[in-house]
Motif scaffolding. Sequence first.
Motif, PDB file in Angstrom:
ATOM      1  N   CYS A 138       1.194  -1.043   0.162  1.00 54.21           N
ATOM      2  CA  CYS A 138       0.051   0.290   0.014  1.00 54.21           C
ATOM      3  C   CYS A 138       0.762   1.315  -0.045  1.00 54.21           C
ATOM      4  CB  CYS A 138      -0.582  -0.169   1.919  1.00 54.21           C
ATOM      5  SG  CYS A 138      -2.274   1.129   1.362  1.00 54.21           S
ATOM      6  N   ARG A 139       1.490   1.780  -1.291  1.00 49.43           N
ATOM      7  CA  ARG A 139       2.540   2.574  -1.109  1.00 49.43           C
ATOM      8  C   ARG A 139       1.697   3.385  -2.774  1.00 49.43           C
ATOM      9  NH1 ARG A 139       6.546  -1.737  -2.803  1.00 49.43           N
ATOM     10  NH2 ARG A 139       7.203  -1.125  -4.856  1.00 49.43           N
ATOM     11  N   ASN A 140       2.647   4.925  -2.845  1.00 51.15           N
ATOM     12  CA  ASN A 140       2.474   5.601  -3.661  1.00 51.15           C
ATOM     13  C   ASN A 140       3.590   5.495  -4.642  1.00 51.15           C
ATOM     14  OD1 ASN A 140       0.301   6.778  -3.085  1.00 51.15           O
ATOM     15  ND2 ASN A 140       0.523   8.606  -2.053  1.00 51.15           N
ATOM     16  N   ALA A 145       1.042   0.960  -8.848  1.00 54.39           N
ATOM     17  CA  ALA A 145       0.207  -0.338  -9.125  1.00 54.39           C
ATOM     18  C   ALA A 145       0.586  -1.707  -8.032  1.00 54.39           C
ATOM     19  CB  ALA A 145       0.212  -1.264 -10.311  1.00 54.39           C
ATOM     20  N   HIS A 146       1.918  -1.393  -7.617  1.00 57.22           N
ATOM     21  CA  HIS A 146       1.624  -2.115  -5.739  1.00 57.22           C
ATOM     22  C   HIS A 146       0.858  -2.350  -4.881  1.00 57.22           C
ATOM     23  CE1 HIS A 146       5.432  -3.441  -6.839  1.00 57.22           C
ATOM     24  NE2 HIS A 146       5.931  -1.786  -7.207  1.00 57.22           N
ATOM     25  N   ALA A 147      -0.221  -1.220  -5.060  1.00 59.26           N
ATOM     26  CA  ALA A 147      -1.572  -0.785  -4.087  1.00 59.26           C
ATOM     27  C   ALA A 147      -2.605  -1.852  -4.951  1.00 59.26           C
ATOM     28  CB  ALA A 147      -1.493   0.791  -3.911  1.00 59.26           C
ATOM     29  N   ILE A 192       4.546  -6.210  -9.740  1.00 63.17           N
ATOM     30  CA  ILE A 192       5.668  -7.705  -9.030  1.00 63.17           C
ATOM     31  C   ILE A 192       6.787  -7.100  -9.372  1.00 63.17           C
ATOM     32  CG2 ILE A 192       6.205 -10.231  -8.824  1.00 63.17           C
ATOM     33  CD1 ILE A 192       3.527  -9.643 -11.346  1.00 63.17           C
ATOM     34  N   ASP A 193       7.683  -7.398  -8.522  1.00 65.81           N
ATOM     35  CA  ASP A 193       8.936  -6.811  -8.537  1.00 65.81           C
ATOM     36  C   ASP A 193       9.949  -7.666  -9.016  1.00 65.81           C
ATOM     37  OD1 ASP A 193       8.993  -3.993  -8.363  1.00 65.81           O
ATOM     38  OD2 ASP A 193       8.617  -3.941  -6.263  1.00 65.81           O
ATOM     39  N   VAL A 194      10.274  -8.401  -9.720  1.00 66.36           N
ATOM     40  CA  VAL A 194      11.308  -9.630 -10.462  1.00 66.36           C
ATOM     41  C   VAL A 194      12.736  -8.980  -9.479  1.00 66.36           C
ATOM     42  CG1 VAL A 194      11.972 -11.050 -12.037  1.00 66.36           C
ATOM     43  CG2 VAL A 194      10.012 -10.456 -11.788  1.00 66.36           C
ATOM     44  N   ASN A 248      18.217  -2.754  -8.710  1.00 70.43           N
ATOM     45  CA  ASN A 248      18.302  -4.290  -8.483  1.00 70.43           C
ATOM     46  C   ASN A 248      17.033  -5.307  -8.802  1.00 70.43           C
ATOM     47  OD1 ASN A 248      16.715  -3.209  -6.446  1.00 70.43           O
ATOM     48  ND2 ASN A 248      17.125  -4.141  -4.407  1.00 70.43           N
ATOM     49  N   HIS A 249      16.111  -4.694  -9.861  1.00 75.03           N
ATOM     50  CA  HIS A 249      14.677  -5.516 -10.233  1.00 75.03           C
ATOM     51  C   HIS A 249      14.168  -4.790 -10.958  1.00 75.03           C
ATOM     52  CE1 HIS A 249      13.383  -2.548  -7.808  1.00 75.03           C
ATOM     53  NE2 HIS A 249      11.457  -2.080  -8.492  1.00 75.03           N
ATOM     54  N   LEU A 250      13.048  -5.985 -11.697  1.00 79.06           N
ATOM     55  CA  LEU A 250      12.641  -5.378 -12.838  1.00 79.06           C
ATOM     56  C   LEU A 250      11.162  -4.853 -12.104  1.00 79.06           C
ATOM     57  CD1 LEU A 250      13.406  -8.106 -15.833  1.00 79.06           C
ATOM     58  CD2 LEU A 250      14.512  -5.449 -15.187  1.00 79.06           C
ATOM     59  N   HIS A 251      10.708  -3.818 -12.509  1.00 84.32           N
ATOM     60  CA  HIS A 251       9.018  -3.612 -11.832  1.00 84.32           C
ATOM     61  C   HIS A 251       8.482  -4.158 -13.181  1.00 84.32           C
ATOM     62  CE1 HIS A 251       5.597  -1.216 -10.402  1.00 84.32           C
ATOM     63  NE2 HIS A 251       5.972  -0.884 -11.962  1.00 84.32           N
ATOM     64  N   LEU A 252       7.114  -5.053 -12.723  1.00 86.24           N
ATOM     65  CA  LEU A 252       6.135  -5.681 -13.819  1.00 86.24           C
ATOM     66  C   LEU A 252       4.616  -5.613 -13.725  1.00 86.24           C
ATOM     67  CD1 LEU A 252       7.855  -9.491 -14.419  1.00 86.24           C
ATOM     68  CD2 LEU A 252       8.549  -6.638 -15.559  1.00 86.24           C
TER      69      LEU A 252
HETATM   70 ZN   LIG Z   1       8.101  -1.763  -8.588  1.00 89.44          ZN
END
Ligand SMILES: [Zn+2]
Length: 220
Positions: A134-136, A145-147, A152-154, A207-211
């Motif tokens: 739950c974040r901006n 979109a995580h909220a 997904i952060d891979v 350190n990740h791919l935000h999908l």
């Molecule tokens: Zn992300």
Amino acid sequence: MERLTALFLMTLFLAGCGAIPAKRTDAPLRGPATTTIAPNPQARQCLARLGQEGSNFTPLPDKYYGAGCSTLNAVNLNALQGDAAQFSLSNIGPVTCPTANTLAGWARFGVDRAARQLLGSPLQRIETMGSYSCRNVAGSGRRSAHASAQAIDVSAFVLADGRRISVLDGWSGGSSAEREFLRMVHSSACKRFGTVLGPDYNAAHRNHLHLEEGGSSFCR
Ligand SMILES: [Zn+2]
């Protein structure tokens, strides 16, 4: 899997005979509010497709956390189906069903095949840094979109031969084949997800791919 299928069929059966109220009850906004309704037809179709494609998952009840945060039509993903074997996932948390479907397609046709073609070993596990939060969006007043469990952060890929290719170490520091692999999975993610952000976007994504599911196409 059998248990999941049974659970799913039971839900369909109960929904079909009206044992589950068809209308969403007004959810109180204090604490996570859980609804007990049957999924709508579109949601059911998505769950059915996810199962048909061989994903191993548990459907989750809809939850509203208030402040624009929710996990609706979400699942816990245990494993995804490849051409030959299943892939496990680490640390993923709830994702919406459409996001899970997009991830499943990318894992099978984008990641596993690239791993075999470029690195000579099939994919075994996708490591993530989570999904629902739950974040901006950093530095904005807009909900991420995580909220809504649509991102997904891979962070890494583990191959059947034991190799682990992380975004952090492999994007610039890996072998040429590993660098090519990471760029290929990044660009194949762009064809399936609405927004993909990686190390070339900014330092927060080193350190990740935000999908991210749906929306306009943004690939960096
Ligand atoms: Zn992300």
